[in-house]
Design a protein around this motif. Structure first.
Motif, PDB file in Angstrom:
ATOM      1  N   GLY A  97       1.136  -1.415   0.574  1.00 26.18           N
ATOM      2  CA  GLY A  97      -0.058  -0.132  -0.365  1.00 26.18           C
ATOM      3  C   GLY A  97       1.180   0.996   0.003  1.00 26.18           C
ATOM      4  O   GLY A  97       1.851   1.811   0.608  1.00 26.18           O
ATOM      5  N   VAL A  98       0.541   2.319  -0.635  1.00 28.82           N
ATOM      6  CA  VAL A  98       1.080   3.570  -0.757  1.00 28.82           C
ATOM      7  C   VAL A  98       1.456   4.416   0.298  1.00 28.82           C
ATOM      8  O   VAL A  98       2.776   4.641   0.483  1.00 28.82           O
ATOM      9  CB  VAL A  98       0.487   4.186  -2.616  1.00 28.82           C
ATOM     10  N   GLU A  99       0.613   4.109   0.873  1.00 26.79           N
ATOM     11  CA  GLU A  99       0.067   4.932   2.682  1.00 26.79           C
ATOM     12  C   GLU A  99       1.245   4.643   3.258  1.00 26.79           C
ATOM     13  O   GLU A  99       1.600   5.294   4.391  1.00 26.79           O
ATOM     14  CB  GLU A  99      -1.024   4.984   2.812  1.00 26.79           C
ATOM     15  N   LEU A 100       1.127   3.167   3.494  1.00 23.64           N
ATOM     16  CA  LEU A 100       1.994   2.148   4.193  1.00 23.64           C
ATOM     17  C   LEU A 100       3.758   1.953   3.661  1.00 23.64           C
ATOM     18  O   LEU A 100       4.150   2.216   5.126  1.00 23.64           O
ATOM     19  CB  LEU A 100       1.449   1.292   5.133  1.00 23.64           C
ATOM     20  N   TRP A 124       6.978   4.125   5.582  1.00 23.07           N
ATOM     21  CA  TRP A 124       7.841   3.507   6.837  1.00 23.07           C
ATOM     22  C   TRP A 124       8.198   1.928   6.692  1.00 23.07           C
ATOM     23  O   TRP A 124       9.668   1.548   7.376  1.00 23.07           O
ATOM     24  CB  TRP A 124       6.298   3.019   7.555  1.00 23.07           C
ATOM     25  N   ILE A 125       8.281   1.415   5.077  1.00 18.49           N
ATOM     26  CA  ILE A 125       9.258   0.652   5.132  1.00 18.49           C
ATOM     27  C   ILE A 125      10.049  -0.297   4.574  1.00 18.49           C
ATOM     28  O   ILE A 125      10.489  -0.715   3.834  1.00 18.49           O
ATOM     29  CB  ILE A 125       8.554  -0.587   5.601  1.00 18.49           C
ATOM     30  N   LEU A 144       1.808   1.880  12.756  1.00 16.26           N
ATOM     31  CA  LEU A 144       1.954   0.982  13.999  1.00 16.26           C
ATOM     32  C   LEU A 144       0.791  -0.884  13.465  1.00 16.26           C
ATOM     33  O   LEU A 144       1.286  -1.354  13.067  1.00 16.26           O
ATOM     34  CB  LEU A 144       3.072   0.658  14.914  1.00 16.26           C
ATOM     35  N   ARG A 145      -0.145   0.163  14.263  1.00 13.84           N
ATOM     36  CA  ARG A 145      -1.949  -0.947  13.681  1.00 13.84           C
ATOM     37  C   ARG A 145      -1.657  -1.314  12.660  1.00 13.84           C
ATOM     38  O   ARG A 145      -1.714  -2.336  11.892  1.00 13.84           O
ATOM     39  CB  ARG A 145      -2.923   0.150  14.848  1.00 13.84           C
ATOM     40  N   SER A 146      -1.896  -0.232  11.850  1.00 11.99           N
ATOM     41  CA  SER A 146      -1.706  -0.005  10.784  1.00 11.99           C
ATOM     42  C   SER A 146      -1.064  -0.801   9.680  1.00 11.99           C
ATOM     43  O   SER A 146      -0.932  -1.693   9.155  1.00 11.99           O
ATOM     44  CB  SER A 146      -2.202   0.868   9.738  1.00 11.99           C
ATOM     45  N   LEU A 147       0.655  -0.883   9.978  1.00  9.95           N
ATOM     46  CA  LEU A 147       1.382  -1.813   9.528  1.00  9.95           C
ATOM     47  C   LEU A 147       1.031  -3.545   9.703  1.00  9.95           C
ATOM     48  O   LEU A 147       0.832  -4.628   9.139  1.00  9.95           O
ATOM     49  CB  LEU A 147       3.017  -1.201  10.454  1.00  9.95           C
TER      50      LEU A 147
END
Length: 168
Positions: A135-138, A141-142, A158-161
């Motif tokens: 996903g583009v929004e997450l 972060w990685i 973090l919950r979404s990840l």
């Protein structure tokens, strides 16, 4: 000191000594009890040498050699040992360094493992496909090729990840 040289304690020296002892044992068996005893002794020596060679080469180092390595990760699969402590330290007020050095690399390895196992995608060799799956929004972060958008990860992110990791 080179561990392969002929100096005492090196691999070459150890193999030379063990080979000499094995040949001497086979000769002594042949002289004492004949060719049948020498053949039996040589078979036993060969079996022990093969077992020791496999052990020395690390054949039983992980999963007794029964599991194929994760080729897309180029290493063993990541584990979740100490995950609660990692999260607690990263969400703390002074968690900036902990997020960059511990939690983010752990998240990257977990996502890389999931993408490789479930989708056959290498996060490092095919980042465009990995970004589409994560996903583009997450992805920022990685993303292994960029720094994180913030020095610490907000708890909702973090919950979404973790939800996305589970859904992959």
């Amino acid at each position: 000191m080179n561990s392969v040289s002929g100096q005492p304690g090196s691999v070459r020296h150890s193999l030379a000594v063990l080979s000499t002892v094995a040949v001497a044992t086979a000769v002594l068996l042949a002289l004492a009890d004949g060719a049948a005893a020498a053949a039996t002794g040589l078979t036993l020596i060969t079996a022990v040498a093969l077992a020791l060679g496999r052990y020395a080469a690390g054949g039983a180092a992980q999963d007794s050699g029964y599991r194929k390595p994760v080729r897309l990760l180029d290493s063993r699969a990541p584990a979740l040992g100490g995950w609660q402590q990692i999260v607690a330290n990263s969400l703390a007020d002074d968690g900036n360094a902990h997020f960059d050095t511990v939690m983010r690399p752990q998240l990257q390895r977990l996502f890389a493992a999931r993408l490789a196992e479930q989708h056959g995608v290498s996060m490092y060799r095919n980042p465009q496909r990995a970004r589409a799956l994560v996903g583009v929004e997450l992805w920022p972060w990685i993303d292994p090729e960029a720094t994180a958008p913030q020095p610490t990860v907000p708890e909702p992110v973090l919950r979404s990840l973790l939800d996305r990791l589970e859904a992959l």
